[in-house]
Each structure stands twice: as C-alpha cells, then as structure tokens.
Scaffold this motif. Structure first.
Motif: not given
Ligand code: FMN
Length: 159
Positions: A34, A36, A51, A53, A86-87, A129, A149, A154
């Motif tokens: 997920t 934003s 962008a 992480d 996101a998890a 990032h 968001y 949400f």
């Molecule tokens: C609303 C929302 C927005 C997010 N935006 C970002 C983002 O822009 N970039 C990012 O790297 N993680 C973002 N995250 C966090 C990732 O979704 C989260 O770290 C995820 O578990 C990574 O999954 P992965 O390690 O399986 O790729 C966001 C989470 C939420 C709930």
C-alpha cells in the motif's frame, strides 16, 4: 531538521488517495504494498513516480523485474485491500484477490478504481526511500468513489 514524527504529523494533513503498487517476484508470483506517495510526473513522455521504503519487500522485486502497476483503491473493499497490503506476507496479501496482467506483466487488480501499468525508467535515491520513475504504458479507470487517507485514517471523498 525537524523531528520525523512531527514531520509525519504535519504531512498527515495532506489528504491523499491510496494505491496498491504491485510487481512480480522471480517465480512469477505477485508482490505488492500500500502506498500514498504516488504522483503524476510528466505528460510527454507519460511518467509517474512512487516512493518506496528501501526496506520494503516489494522494493526489491520492482528493482529486479523493472516494472510495476499502480492500482488506485476504491472506498469500501479498497480499504480492506489497503490494510491488507500494508501488512503481512505476500501470499496472504493476494489470497482471494483477482488480478490480471496487462502490458508489462505487473498485476492489475480487478477491484482497482484506476490502474497504471509502468516500466521503470529511473530509480532515484530519496533518503530511506527510492523514487521509482515509471513510464506509463497502459492505464484505465472505472466508475466508483476513491479511498482517501488523512491524518492516519481512511476516509471517503465527498464532493
Ligand atoms: C495509507 C498507507 C500509505 C502508505 N504509503 C507508503 C508509501 O508511500 N511508501 C512506502 O514505502 N510504504 C508505504 N506504506 C507502508 C507499506 O504499505 C508497508 O510498509 C508494507 O508492509 C510494505 O510491504 P512489503 O514489505 O511487503 O513490500 C503505507 C501504508 C499505509 C497504510
């Protein structure tokens, strides 16, 4: 520099849409998270940026396969998907989620309000990032209400 948690709090006042960015693992199975931090970047050529992480699993898969899809989430079911992506592990994320490949091979989610299929054109450093710049090679939309968001929660877009 300001405190990172204060920076997060202040930026939480910038309401955004929510997208699930997808790509493929080396065995062909789907990956995604997920996000934003998504923006249109250029019209000629058609470029967009996301962008990610550097620690995210999906980051590694995008670097490896060189493509990604941006799936814009809808209100309702989209919130469930956004929370799930996101998890958790990648297998759980896609359990029961219908998707198909378009041009690049990146998973396009059937429930997306809009989607953009992109080929990575550049991967630029951005602190903890990476900014992936993608050339948009296919895209489409359908009718619906977007997920929003804002300040860590949400919500729904009310025109
Ligand atoms: C609303 C929302 C927005 C997010 N935006 C970002 C983002 O822009 N970039 C990012 O790297 N993680 C973002 N995250 C966090 C990732 O979704 C989260 O770290 C995820 O578990 C990574 O999954 P992965 O390690 O399986 O790729 C966001 C989470 C939420 C709930």
């Amino acid at each position: 520099m300001i405190d990172p948690s204060e920076y997060r709090r202040v930026m939480g006042h910038f309401a955004t849409g929510v997208a699930v960015v997808t790509s493929c693992r080396d065995d062909g199975s789907p990956a995604g998270l997920t996000v934003s931090a998504v923006s249109a970047l250029s019209l000629q050529p058609t470029l967009m940026m996301v962008a990610l992480d550097r620690k995210s699993q999906t980051h590694a898969w995008i670097e490896q396969c060189g493509y990604f899809a941006v799936n814009v989430m809808e209100d309702g079911r989209g919130e469930t998907l956004a929370r799930r992506f996101a998890a958790g592990g990648q297998e759980e994320k896609f359990r029961g989620v219908a998707w198909h490949s378009q041009t690049t091979g990146a998973p396009v989610l059937d429930d997306a309000l809009a989607w953009l299929d992109c080929r990575v054109q550049a991967a630029l450093p951005g602190g903890d990032h990476t900014i992936f710049v993608g050339e948009v090679v296919a895209a489409d939309t359908r009718e619906g209400t977007p997920l929003v968001y804002y300040r860590g929660g949400f919500g729904r877009f009310v025109p």
